[in-house]
Design a protein around this motif. Structure first.
Motif, PDB file in Angstrom:
ATOM      1  N   LYS A 132       0.812  -1.214   0.000  1.00  0.00           N
ATOM      2  CA  LYS A 132       0.000   0.000   0.000  1.00  0.00           C
ATOM      3  C   LYS A 132       0.849   1.270   0.000  1.00  0.00           C
ATOM      4  N   SER A 133       2.122   1.152   0.358  1.00  0.00           N
ATOM      5  CA  SER A 133       2.993   2.315   0.429  1.00  0.00           C
ATOM      6  C   SER A 133       3.706   2.615  -0.887  1.00  0.00           C
ATOM      7  N   SER A 192       1.869  -1.628  -7.335  1.00  0.00           N
ATOM      8  CA  SER A 192       1.780  -2.611  -6.272  1.00  0.00           C
ATOM      9  C   SER A 192       0.379  -2.729  -5.690  1.00  0.00           C
ATOM     10  N   THR A 193      -0.640  -2.238  -6.386  1.00  0.00           N
ATOM     11  CA  THR A 193      -2.019  -2.406  -5.955  1.00  0.00           C
ATOM     12  C   THR A 193      -2.708  -3.387  -6.889  1.00  0.00           C
ATOM     13  N   SER A 238      10.755  -4.149   0.353  1.00  0.00           N
ATOM     14  CA  SER A 238      10.984  -2.699   0.358  1.00  0.00           C
ATOM     15  C   SER A 238      12.329  -2.310   0.947  1.00  0.00           C
ATOM     16  N   GLY A 239      13.117  -3.283   1.356  1.00  0.00           N
ATOM     17  CA  GLY A 239      14.386  -2.950   1.985  1.00  0.00           C
ATOM     18  C   GLY A 239      14.236  -2.490   3.429  1.00  0.00           C
ATOM     19  N   GLY A 240      13.080  -2.769   4.031  1.00  0.00           N
ATOM     20  CA  GLY A 240      12.861  -2.404   5.431  1.00  0.00           C
ATOM     21  C   GLY A 240      12.495  -0.955   5.660  1.00  0.00           C
ATOM     22  N   ARG A 241      11.832  -0.333   4.693  1.00  0.00           N
ATOM     23  CA  ARG A 241      11.448   1.085   4.807  1.00  0.00           C
ATOM     24  C   ARG A 241      10.141   1.311   5.562  1.00  0.00           C
ATOM     25  N   ASN A 254       7.144  -0.074   4.684  1.00  0.00           N
ATOM     26  CA  ASN A 254       5.979  -0.123   3.802  1.00  0.00           C
ATOM     27  C   ASN A 254       4.903  -1.032   4.384  1.00  0.00           C
ATOM     28  N   LEU A 255       3.624  -0.684   4.163  1.00  0.00           N
ATOM     29  CA  LEU A 255       2.493  -1.469   4.655  1.00  0.00           C
ATOM     30  C   LEU A 255       2.042  -2.441   3.573  1.00  0.00           C
ATOM     31  N   TYR A 256       2.045  -3.727   3.908  1.00  0.00           N
ATOM     32  CA  TYR A 256       1.616  -4.790   2.997  1.00  0.00           C
ATOM     33  C   TYR A 256       0.249  -5.290   3.439  1.00  0.00           C
ATOM     34  N   THR A 257      -0.620  -5.540   2.441  1.00  0.00           N
ATOM     35  CA  THR A 257      -1.978  -6.006   2.720  1.00  0.00           C
ATOM     36  C   THR A 257      -2.335  -7.170   1.801  1.00  0.00           C
ATOM     37  N   ALA A 258      -3.397  -7.867   2.186  1.00  0.00           N
ATOM     38  CA  ALA A 258      -3.974  -8.914   1.337  1.00  0.00           C
ATOM     39  C   ALA A 258      -5.457  -8.612   1.175  1.00  0.00           C
TER      40      ALA A 258
END
Length: 183
Positions: free
Chosen positions: A89-90, A95-96, A152-155, A157-161
């Motif tokens: 989501k970030s 990526s959507t 994301s390299g640990g930035r 970022n918010l991941y969703t399903a």
């Protein structure tokens, strides 16, 4: 003035429904909401927006990531598959809508299911009834078959399903979104 006020109220109500995650089917009506929880306790802190479990990142970030197992309730009659779209989501538009891959699970009926974890960065899922519906849209060094774990390299970022119960014709019967964590 009264007509303007009614139109403004209708537009506000429509926007609120859309922002709450409702999506219309062919008739434009909102689909029911599924109940979603993480089936693996290691992922449960991520469901609240906490950290992705250690090692569940992409290989570029030092992980050997797999999808989280997800428990689904409220599956309506007529569902032939449960489809899961993985998103960052970030990151943005790429990526959507399943940008990190889409996995489909055959559903033989009943109001509940547990979607098994499948490995990332491969189309060999090893779970009967599970298939890659769409590989990640990532390119270059991030390109992979199937699901691309958080990369994301640990930035943070918010991941969703986004989980959808779909009919044999592909129509969404019910859906909901669950955050799987930050990386």
């Amino acid at each position: 003035m009264r007509h303007v006020l009614i139109a403004a109220c209708a537009a506000t109500l429509l926007a609120a429904c859309q922002s709450a995650g409702s999506s219309g089917g062919a008739s434009g009506a909102a689909v029911p909401t599924l109940g979603l929880t993480m089936a693996d306790p290691a992922w449960a802190p991520g469901a609240g927006g906490g950290a992705i479990p250690r090692g569940m990142q992409c290989t570029l970030d030092g992980g050997r990531g797999a999808t989280p197992a997800i428990s689904v309730t409220g599956i309506p009659d007529g569902a032939a598959e449960i489809v899961v779209e993985f998103n960052d989501k970030s990151y943005g538009p790429l990526s959507t809508g399943g940008g990190h891959g889409i996995i489909a699970y055959a559903h033989s009926g009943g109001p509940t299911a547990t979607l098994a974890s499948v490995p990332g960065e491969t189309d060999r899922l090893g779970v009967p009834g599970a298939r890659v519906k769409q590989s990640t849209r990532a390119s270059g060094r991030f390109a992979a078959a199937g699901y691309l774990p958080p990369c994301s390299g640990g930035r943070g970022n918010l991941y969703t399903a986004t989980v959808k119960a779909v009919a044999a014709d592909g129509a969404a019967l019910a859906q909901d979104v669950i955050p799987i964590g930050r990386w």
